[in-house]
Design an enzyme around this catalytic site. Structure first.
Site, mmCIF file in Angstrom:
data_model
loop_
_atom_site.group_PDB
_atom_site.id
_atom_site.type_symbol
_atom_site.label_atom_id
_atom_site.label_comp_id
_atom_site.label_asym_id
_atom_site.label_seq_id
_atom_site.Cartn_x
_atom_site.Cartn_y
_atom_site.Cartn_z
ATOM 1 N N GLU A 27 0.855 -1.192 0.000
ATOM 2 C CA GLU A 27 0.000 0.000 0.000
ATOM 3 C C GLU A 27 0.893 1.244 0.000
ATOM 4 O O GLU A 27 2.002 1.237 0.570
ATOM 5 C CB GLU A 27 -0.895 0.000 1.253
ATOM 6 C CG GLU A 27 -1.748 1.265 1.364
ATOM 7 C CD GLU A 27 -2.854 1.168 2.419
ATOM 8 O OE1 GLU A 27 -2.926 0.159 3.130
ATOM 9 O OE2 GLU A 27 -3.647 2.135 2.501
ATOM 10 N N ASN A 72 -6.660 1.644 2.723
ATOM 11 C CA ASN A 72 -7.401 2.897 2.875
ATOM 12 C C ASN A 72 -6.956 3.940 1.850
ATOM 13 O O ASN A 72 -7.745 4.796 1.441
ATOM 14 C CB ASN A 72 -7.201 3.447 4.296
ATOM 15 C CG ASN A 72 -7.770 2.507 5.355
ATOM 16 O OD1 ASN A 72 -8.620 1.667 5.069
ATOM 17 N ND2 ASN A 72 -7.296 2.643 6.585
ATOM 18 N N ASN A 172 -12.147 -0.871 -0.995
ATOM 19 C CA ASN A 172 -11.467 -1.380 0.193
ATOM 20 C C ASN A 172 -12.258 -1.039 1.447
ATOM 21 O O ASN A 172 -12.617 0.128 1.649
ATOM 22 C CB ASN A 172 -10.068 -0.756 0.320
ATOM 23 C CG ASN A 172 -9.347 -1.193 1.583
ATOM 24 O OD1 ASN A 172 -8.929 -2.347 1.677
ATOM 25 N ND2 ASN A 172 -9.208 -0.311 2.550
ATOM 26 N N GLU A 173 -12.539 -2.038 2.261
ATOM 27 C CA GLU A 173 -13.148 -1.837 3.593
ATOM 28 C C GLU A 173 -14.256 -0.788 3.581
ATOM 29 O O GLU A 173 -14.262 0.146 4.397
ATOM 30 C CB GLU A 173 -12.066 -1.470 4.617
ATOM 31 C CG GLU A 173 -11.101 -2.600 4.870
ATOM 32 C CD GLU A 173 -10.143 -2.386 6.031
ATOM 33 O OE1 GLU A 173 -10.088 -1.273 6.584
ATOM 34 O OE2 GLU A 173 -9.449 -3.344 6.385
ATOM 35 N N TYR A 244 -7.154 -7.980 11.865
ATOM 36 C CA TYR A 244 -5.897 -7.542 12.480
ATOM 37 C C TYR A 244 -5.981 -7.493 13.999
ATOM 38 O O TYR A 244 -5.067 -6.979 14.612
ATOM 39 C CB TYR A 244 -5.601 -6.101 12.070
ATOM 40 C CG TYR A 244 -5.215 -5.840 10.653
ATOM 41 C CD1 TYR A 244 -3.994 -6.260 10.153
ATOM 42 C CD2 TYR A 244 -6.044 -5.109 9.826
ATOM 43 C CE1 TYR A 244 -3.614 -5.955 8.867
ATOM 44 C CE2 TYR A 244 -5.665 -4.792 8.539
ATOM 45 C CZ TYR A 244 -4.451 -5.215 8.063
ATOM 46 O OH TYR A 244 -4.073 -4.893 6.786
ATOM 47 N N GLU A 292 -6.401 -9.103 3.771
ATOM 48 C CA GLU A 292 -5.578 -8.386 4.758
ATOM 49 C C GLU A 292 -5.640 -9.182 6.050
ATOM 50 O O GLU A 292 -6.724 -9.323 6.635
ATOM 51 C CB GLU A 292 -6.067 -6.948 4.997
ATOM 52 C CG GLU A 292 -5.810 -6.019 3.839
ATOM 53 C CD GLU A 292 -6.051 -4.549 4.180
ATOM 54 O OE1 GLU A 292 -5.740 -4.126 5.314
ATOM 55 O OE2 GLU A 292 -6.561 -3.834 3.294
ATOM 56 N N GLN A 351 1.460 -6.138 5.834
ATOM 57 C CA GLN A 351 1.759 -5.850 4.448
ATOM 58 C C GLN A 351 3.114 -6.482 4.135
ATOM 59 O O GLN A 351 3.556 -7.339 4.897
ATOM 60 C CB GLN A 351 1.738 -4.347 4.222
ATOM 61 C CG GLN A 351 0.346 -3.743 4.492
ATOM 62 C CD GLN A 351 0.165 -2.303 4.027
ATOM 63 O OE1 GLN A 351 1.030 -1.705 3.444
ATOM 64 N NE2 GLN A 351 -1.020 -1.737 4.323
HETATM 65 O O1 AHR Z 1 -3.031 -2.453 6.316
HETATM 66 C C1 AHR Z 1 -3.283 -1.255 6.983
HETATM 67 C C2 AHR Z 1 -4.721 -0.771 6.812
HETATM 68 O O2 AHR Z 1 -5.554 -1.652 7.476
HETATM 69 C C3 AHR Z 1 -5.254 -0.771 5.403
HETATM 70 O O3 AHR Z 1 -4.978 0.421 4.736
HETATM 71 C C4 AHR Z 1 -6.728 -0.903 5.614
HETATM 72 O O4 AHR Z 1 -7.368 -1.548 4.532
HETATM 73 C C5 AHR Z 1 -6.844 -1.660 6.912
HETATM 74 O O5 AHR Z 1 -7.732 -1.067 7.791
#
Ligand code: AHR
Length: 503
Positions: A27, A72, A172-173, A244, A292, A351
């Site tokens: 990213e 993001n 994305n999201e 995450y 992700e 990432q």
């Molecule tokens: O990977 C970091 C961020 O986490 C990404 O930009 C987003 O998609 C997620 O919330």
């Protein structure tokens, strides 16, 4: 010493090991691109400014696909800013990370980087500040051979042949209130459907990923997938999952059991997709792109973007330092992804470089491996053929977050051509080693060709640029085959790979 047994049988096939399970993510965030993969002043940089030493480690990691350019970031991105002569590209505000985007790297450079890394590009389109037309323009730029506005622009920029990018993320999201252009499930379901329909008119061969939830803790989790898929089912191939929220917050036992949560996430999304399939009388199945996932210490200062008038280029952001326990969890999350290979058809470790990453760089200087590099690289290298569900019989212990969990988690792969079997196992006990006994009843004549274990008496040991090797996976001399059964000792808080082949 605890005792556990695992039964591996060639009949218990879940599905193929999918190369796309070993994807990652680049990213425009922090130092992932600039001073990460791209550092023109570096002694190993190529004509595009890409670091050769980073490319070497990306290849060693075994990454297969790389998602780009966000995240993001993509929800405010104008892809046209990143094409044409580098010196004429605009600098823009990146609202997602409160940074300045210099646009020195764009789609053409990224696709060239992918070719050098030997990975498949996976593109995301902006459905935050933009819509159907801009997604079509980018697709035309990438995949149409020539003779049109955007395909000829690509040729002018040096790429005669189309890129033929196969995998595309529809935003994305979009469920997240933090997302630029955040939408309700109904709003997004409509936009994703119309974008997908039009994209297939340009290139019917694309594989489309519709946004699922940004985590199973989202208040809209489940309902979001239901509404979006009810709208978009026939037009997309995969639904995304992002997660995450696994981090060690003083409760090591729960942290080590994070894969229980990933299992639950995957099974819930698959169940929701199947419910929509039944209700809509659809025949195809929608599968999951877990595009992700990682351990991320979100509350640490490194994760706070700049503010006010400070809009730096490539600030230090999300540069988590991973320890041995983090690596054990990453290894166990890969076990969960493989175990669900029937429904998880793609995944991306988020990432790749510097930003919550297995590979770290010093600007102009050294490159080094974090602890999480090892379980990923070894799993990507040795998981081959078909995934086998294994029966685990192990002691259980109580965790605050996930209740009773097994001390051992495992999965196996079997390559029918070579006969090779790979067993991946974690010991989630925080205190006790495990004597593991593996019943190989369906595989006569196997012997151990290699057994490696990642563990350390101090599970908080973390690699640095000065020492990224003293706690790497080490040969596990206890692993051997006796009378058709493999035995091995697994230290507490450990991840292991045991490779078996015919004698
Ligand atoms: O990977 C970091 C961020 O986490 C990404 O930009 C987003 O998609 C997620 O919330």
């Amino acid at each position: 010493m605890l005792s556990a047994s695992v039964t591996v049988d060639p009949a218990f096939v879940v599905g193929p090991v999918r190369p796309r399970t070993f994807g990652s993510f680049v990213e425009h965030l922090g130092r992932c691109v600039y001073t990460g993969i791209h550092d023109p002043g570096h002694p190993t940089a190529d004509e595009d400014g890409f670091r050769g030493d980073v490319l070497d480690l990306v290849r060693e990691l075994g990454v297969t696909t790389v998602r780009y350019p966000g995240g993001n970031f993509v929800s405010g991105y104008r892809w046209e800013d990143g094409i044409g002569p580098v010196g004429e590209r605009p600098r823009r505000l990146d609202l997602a990370w409160h940074s300045t985007e210099p646009n020195l790297v764009g789609v053409d450079e990224f696709v060239r980087w992918c070719a050098r890394a030997g990975v498949e590009p996976m593109m995301a389109v902006n459905l935050g500040t933009r819509g159907v037309q801009e997604a079509l323009d980018l697709l035309e730029y990438c995949n149409v051979p020539g003779g049109t506005r955007w395909s000829d622009e690509r040729r002018k920029n040096g790429a005669e042949d189309p890129y033929r990018v196969k995998m595309w993320c529809l935003g994305n999201e979009m469920d997240g209130p933090w997302q630029i252009g955040h939408k309700t499930a109904h709003e997004y379901g409509r936009l994703a459907t119309e974008t997908a329909r039009a994209m297939r008119m340009v290139d019917p061969g694309v594989e489309l990923v519709v946004c699922g939830s940004s985590g199973s803790q989202m208040p809209t989790f489940g309902e979001w997938e239901h509404v979006v898929l009810t709208e978009a089912y026939e037009h997309v191939d995969h639904v995304s999952a992002h997660a995450y929220y696994w981090e060690e917050d003083g409760d090591l036992a729960s942290f080590l059991a994070s894969a229980v949560d990933m299992d639950h996430f995957v099974e819930s999304v698959a169940a929701t997709a199947d419910a929509v399939r039944a209700a809509g009388k659809h025949s195809k199945r929608i599968n999951i792109s877990f595009d992700e996932w990682n351990v991320w210490y979100q509350k640490r200062a490194e994760s706070r973007p700049p503010s006010g008038d400070d809009w730096p280029v490539a600030p230090v952001l999300l540069e988590d330092r991973y320890n041995v326990a983090d690596a054990v969890v990453v290894g166990s999350l890969l076990i969960s992804l493989l175990r669900h290979t029937d429904r998880v058809h793609a995944a991306s470790l988020a990432q790749l470089v510097n930003v919550i990453a297995p590979i770290m760089t010093e600007p102009g200087g050294r490159v080094w491996k974090q602890t999480i590099f090892h379980p990923f690289a070894l799993t990507a290298r040795h998981a081959r053929g078909e995934v086998l569900r294994v029966a685990v019989d192990a002691p259980v212990h109580e965790t605050a977050k996930f209740g009773e969990v097994s001390a051992v988690d495992a999965v196996a792969t079997h390559d029918a051509e070579t006969g090779d079997v790979t067993l991946l196992a974690v010991n989630r006990s925080t205190t006790d080693p495990v004597a593991l006994d593996v019943d190989l009843r369906g595989f006569p004549g196997l012997r151990v060709v290699e057994a490696l274990t990642l563990a350390n008496p101090d599970h908080t040991w973390a690699a640095t640029a000065d020492d990224d090797a003293s706690v790497a996976p080490r040969p596990n001399a206890s692993a051997t085959v006796v009378d058709g059964r493999a035995v091995a000792q697994l230290p507490p808080v450990s991840w292991s790979v045991v490779r078996l082949a015919r004698a």
